[in-house]
Scaffold this motif. Sequence first.
Motif, PDB file in Angstrom:
ATOM      1  N   ASP A 111     -11.050  24.296 -25.476  1.00 49.68           N
ATOM      2  CA  ASP A 111     -10.813  23.288 -26.503  1.00 49.68           C
ATOM      3  C   ASP A 111     -11.424  21.937 -26.144  1.00 49.68           C
ATOM      4  N   ARG A 112     -11.589  21.656 -24.869  1.00 45.33           N
ATOM      5  CA  ARG A 112     -12.177  20.392 -24.437  1.00 45.33           C
ATOM      6  C   ARG A 112     -13.656  20.302 -24.771  1.00 45.33           C
ATOM      7  N   SER A 116      -6.964  25.985 -23.635  1.00 45.48           N
ATOM      8  CA  SER A 116      -6.983  24.532 -23.404  1.00 45.48           C
ATOM      9  C   SER A 116      -8.283  24.068 -22.771  1.00 45.48           C
ATOM     10  N   ALA A 131     -20.664  24.150 -32.706  1.00 44.70           N
ATOM     11  CA  ALA A 131     -19.214  24.007 -32.539  1.00 44.70           C
ATOM     12  C   ALA A 131     -18.799  23.610 -31.129  1.00 44.70           C
ATOM     13  N   TYR A 132     -19.707  23.771 -30.141  1.00 43.79           N
ATOM     14  CA  TYR A 132     -19.312  23.542 -28.754  1.00 43.79           C
ATOM     15  C   TYR A 132     -20.375  22.751 -27.990  1.00 43.79           C
ATOM     16  N   ARG A 155     -14.946  21.651 -27.702  1.00 43.41           N
ATOM     17  CA  ARG A 155     -15.164  21.807 -29.147  1.00 43.41           C
ATOM     18  C   ARG A 155     -15.556  20.477 -29.776  1.00 43.41           C
ATOM     19  N   PHE A 156     -16.519  20.547 -30.688  1.00 45.87           N
ATOM     20  CA  PHE A 156     -16.815  19.409 -31.533  1.00 45.87           C
ATOM     21  C   PHE A 156     -15.771  19.328 -32.638  1.00 45.87           C
ATOM     22  N   SER A 157     -15.365  18.142 -33.007  1.00 42.82           N
ATOM     23  CA  SER A 157     -14.472  17.986 -34.143  1.00 42.82           C
ATOM     24  C   SER A 157     -15.248  18.252 -35.424  1.00 42.82           C
ATOM     25  N   MET A 158     -14.736  19.149 -36.236  1.00 41.04           N
ATOM     26  CA  MET A 158     -15.446  19.538 -37.459  1.00 41.04           C
ATOM     27  C   MET A 158     -14.858  18.792 -38.668  1.00 41.04           C
TER      28      MET A 158
END
Length: 272
Positions: free
Chosen positions: A266-267, A263, A241-242, A269-272
């Motif tokens: 969040d930079r 914030s 996920a990261y 994180r992989f887009s799931m």
Amino acid sequence: VINHGVAETLRDEIVRETESFFDLRGEEKKQYAGKKLFDPIRCGTSFNANVDKTLLWRDYLKIHVHPHFNAPAKPSGFSKVLQEYCEKTREMASELLRGISESLGLEERYINEKLGVESSESHQLFVANMYPPCPQPELAMGLPPHSDHGLLTILMQNGIQGLQVMHKGKWVLINPLPNSFLVNTGDHMEILTNGKYKSVVHRAVVNNKATRISIGTAHGPPLDTLVSPAKELVADDADQAYLGITYRNYLELQQSKSLSGKSCLDRLRFSM
């Protein structure tokens, strides 16, 4: 956390010494008005004066206390008390991380060993915040909503409420048990556990009656350690996920932005 082994007298002493530091004259604190993230000792009034749009209703003191111990020269008793307090909280953090490792189905020393938390190079930051009475508390903020860097933040306060935690979309005022510590899980705990543990979004509100002091110690790996999801907790590449990032680079990334929820995390994180 209760039954933590930190003497109540030591807790009282660190609060008194911290108050005494904030009570020093401005010229006595001026030497610590650092602008750089890794200055050994910094004090001021904002999270990041370069990007914050408004100053926060607080004074802060930040000290890098491990791997190299630092302390202000004044007040005269601060250094000794600070060193003992930080040693005790490092011991507490190590013990808590053993329990967290076991809760994840890992060997109890997994986190401490994988990230070098008990090594001579692990990172510990002492952060004290003083929130004086505010004439219009509904218009001010002590600290905006944010999550902490690191694995764990061990927190205590002087008996005045003001810490709020986001829980199920609502702000909950925290009223800790006497002689207890609050423990917030940080962003690097969320990264390491691939989201199984979540970092805690919290904020500090102010009041118009009494000065609140909070004292936190943030516990993390050595600054140049790459923190990424533990392979034992990731089923396959698609489950990660990261992104991984060194602890140092994450601190620099966080400092370059104003505080705003997760914030910074969040930079990564992989887009799931």
